[in-house]
Every structure is written in C-alpha cells, then in structure tokens.
Design a protein around this motif. Structure first.
Motif, mmCIF file in Angstrom:
data_model
loop_
_atom_site.group_PDB
_atom_site.id
_atom_site.type_symbol
_atom_site.label_atom_id
_atom_site.label_comp_id
_atom_site.label_asym_id
_atom_site.label_seq_id
_atom_site.Cartn_x
_atom_site.Cartn_y
_atom_site.Cartn_z
ATOM 1 N N GLU A 187 -21.697 -85.889 31.145
ATOM 2 C CA GLU A 187 -21.543 -86.783 32.302
ATOM 3 C C GLU A 187 -20.083 -86.937 32.699
ATOM 4 O O GLU A 187 -19.769 -87.002 33.891
ATOM 5 C CB GLU A 187 -22.188 -88.130 31.992
ATOM 6 C CG GLU A 187 -23.709 -88.050 31.912
ATOM 7 C CD GLU A 187 -24.363 -89.342 31.467
ATOM 8 O OE1 GLU A 187 -23.744 -90.413 31.582
ATOM 9 O OE2 GLU A 187 -25.514 -89.265 30.998
ATOM 10 N N LEU A 188 -19.186 -86.992 31.724
ATOM 11 C CA LEU A 188 -17.759 -87.069 32.048
ATOM 12 C C LEU A 188 -17.294 -85.781 32.721
ATOM 13 O O LEU A 188 -16.538 -85.814 33.693
ATOM 14 C CB LEU A 188 -16.943 -87.353 30.785
ATOM 15 C CG LEU A 188 -17.089 -88.761 30.216
ATOM 16 C CD1 LEU A 188 -16.505 -88.842 28.818
ATOM 17 C CD2 LEU A 188 -16.427 -89.788 31.134
ATOM 18 N N GLY B 3 -15.837 -84.150 37.390
ATOM 19 C CA GLY B 3 -14.782 -83.274 37.868
ATOM 20 C C GLY B 3 -13.385 -83.791 37.581
ATOM 21 O O GLY B 3 -12.398 -83.123 37.887
ATOM 22 N N PHE B 4 -13.272 -84.969 36.990
ATOM 23 C CA PHE B 4 -11.971 -85.569 36.699
ATOM 24 C C PHE B 4 -11.581 -85.444 35.234
ATOM 25 O O PHE B 4 -10.438 -85.693 34.875
ATOM 26 C CB PHE B 4 -11.960 -87.051 37.085
ATOM 27 C CG PHE B 4 -12.171 -87.287 38.540
ATOM 28 C CD1 PHE B 4 -11.210 -86.919 39.467
ATOM 29 C CD2 PHE B 4 -13.333 -87.865 39.002
ATOM 30 C CE1 PHE B 4 -11.400 -87.135 40.819
ATOM 31 C CE2 PHE B 4 -13.546 -88.093 40.353
ATOM 32 C CZ PHE B 4 -12.581 -87.718 41.263
ATOM 33 N N HIS B 5 -12.530 -85.111 34.383
ATOM 34 C CA HIS B 5 -12.285 -85.098 32.942
ATOM 35 C C HIS B 5 -12.778 -83.791 32.339
ATOM 36 O O HIS B 5 -13.676 -83.138 32.863
ATOM 37 C CB HIS B 5 -13.013 -86.260 32.258
ATOM 38 C CG HIS B 5 -12.738 -87.571 32.909
ATOM 39 N ND1 HIS B 5 -11.519 -88.197 32.855
ATOM 40 C CD2 HIS B 5 -13.531 -88.373 33.668
ATOM 41 C CE1 HIS B 5 -11.567 -89.317 33.546
ATOM 42 N NE2 HIS B 5 -12.772 -89.455 34.053
ATOM 43 N N VAL B 6 -12.176 -83.456 31.216
ATOM 44 C CA VAL B 6 -12.654 -82.364 30.377
ATOM 45 C C VAL B 6 -13.038 -83.013 29.064
ATOM 46 O O VAL B 6 -12.191 -83.587 28.373
ATOM 47 C CB VAL B 6 -11.563 -81.294 30.155
ATOM 48 C CG1 VAL B 6 -12.055 -80.241 29.172
ATOM 49 C CG2 VAL B 6 -11.140 -80.680 31.478
ATOM 50 N N ALA B 7 -14.316 -82.965 28.753
ATOM 51 C CA ALA B 7 -14.805 -83.603 27.532
ATOM 52 C C ALA B 7 -15.584 -82.584 26.714
ATOM 53 O O ALA B 7 -16.435 -81.869 27.255
ATOM 54 C CB ALA B 7 -15.686 -84.800 27.878
ATOM 55 N N GLN B 8 -15.259 -82.524 25.437
ATOM 56 C CA GLN B 8 -15.952 -81.621 24.536
ATOM 57 C C GLN B 8 -16.767 -82.425 23.532
ATOM 58 O O GLN B 8 -16.316 -83.470 23.061
ATOM 59 C CB GLN B 8 -14.955 -80.765 23.752
ATOM 60 C CG GLN B 8 -14.125 -79.854 24.591
ATOM 61 C CD GLN B 8 -13.172 -79.018 23.748
ATOM 62 O OE1 GLN B 8 -13.273 -78.955 22.533
ATOM 63 N NE2 GLN B 8 -12.234 -78.375 24.412
ATOM 64 N N HIS B 9 -17.924 -81.910 23.197
ATOM 65 C CA HIS B 9 -18.756 -82.480 22.129
ATOM 66 C C HIS B 9 -18.982 -81.364 21.122
ATOM 67 O O HIS B 9 -19.191 -80.215 21.532
ATOM 68 C CB HIS B 9 -20.095 -82.992 22.693
ATOM 69 C CG HIS B 9 -20.892 -83.764 21.707
ATOM 70 N ND1 HIS B 9 -21.689 -83.145 20.770
ATOM 71 C CD2 HIS B 9 -20.997 -85.100 21.498
ATOM 72 C CE1 HIS B 9 -22.256 -84.081 20.017
ATOM 73 N NE2 HIS B 9 -21.847 -85.264 20.439
#
Length: 127
Positions: free
Chosen positions: A16-17, A21-27
């Motif tokens: 969702e982050l 388009g404003f964040h790069v989030a890794q899981h």
C-alpha cells in the motif's frame, strides 16, 4: 521514504505504501528474507539506507544503538493492519513537518503509541 517493513507487520503495508508512488517499502516476504535474524535485517537496512518499521521495539532499539550511523527506526505499537497503516502515515506526515524525513531519521528512533502520540529521539545518544 525508503522503508523496510519488518515481518511482524503485514506485507500489504509495504504494498500500500508503494502504491502511493511516494515511498519505496520492502517487506521480507517480497525478496525471500522471511525468518532472517534481526542483525541481518539491520545490516540490510544500513547497507540500503532503509528506515526500519517494526513492532519489535526491544530488539531493534538495542541493535541500532550499536551502530555508529543508521537510517532510522520507527517503532509501532501492536495494532491491526489498518491501524498500523494509519500510524505509519501519521509518522511520515510528522517527519515531513521536521524536514526531509530520510534526513530527520538518521540515527533517530520514532516511537508511536497506540493513541498516535510520537516521541523522536537520537540513538545512539549523542554525547
């Protein structure tokens, strides 16, 4: 912001982050990192300049305290998926009021309570 979403949190939070388009989030589920020990997670985050987002306060607080320089730690309370997302968004908005969030978070910890109050402090502590 560039974030590492710890495996104690839902992988959908990272998705969702990223969708904003404003964040790069890794899981860790997305790159085969599930089950990695916390010190391996910290090294990955330091090497890739990723702010750690976790509910594992005690372990990660102790680990980042040993680093001379780290990209930051956001500690969330144990909450459901929707509430965790709200709190991360509130944290990011708060950090924007202080400047570039990635710069603000260098060697800092942002702890958020379940009611949304926030405490930002340096770790390791400046002498």
């Amino acid at each position: 912001m560039e974030l590492f979403i710890d495996e104690c949190l839902s992988p959908s939070l990272a998705a969702e982050l990223n969708a904003t388009g404003f964040h790069v989030a890794q899981h860790p589920r997305d790159f085969g990192g599930l089950g990695d020990p916390d010190h391996v997670v910290l090294r990955r985050c330091v090497d890739n300049n990723l702010v750690i987002v976790t509910q594992n306060a005690r372990d990660f607080r102790a680990l980042v305290a040993t680093e001379e320089i780290h990209p930051g730690l956001i500690i969330l309370p144990v909450a459901g998926k929707a509430r965790s997302k709200e709190l991360v968004e509130q944290a990011i908005a708060f950090l924007h009021t202080l400047g570039d969030p990635m710069m603000v978070m260098i060697n800092s910890v942002l702890e958020i309570t379940s009611n949304g109050s926030m405490r930002l402090y340096d770790l390791p502590v400046d002498d």
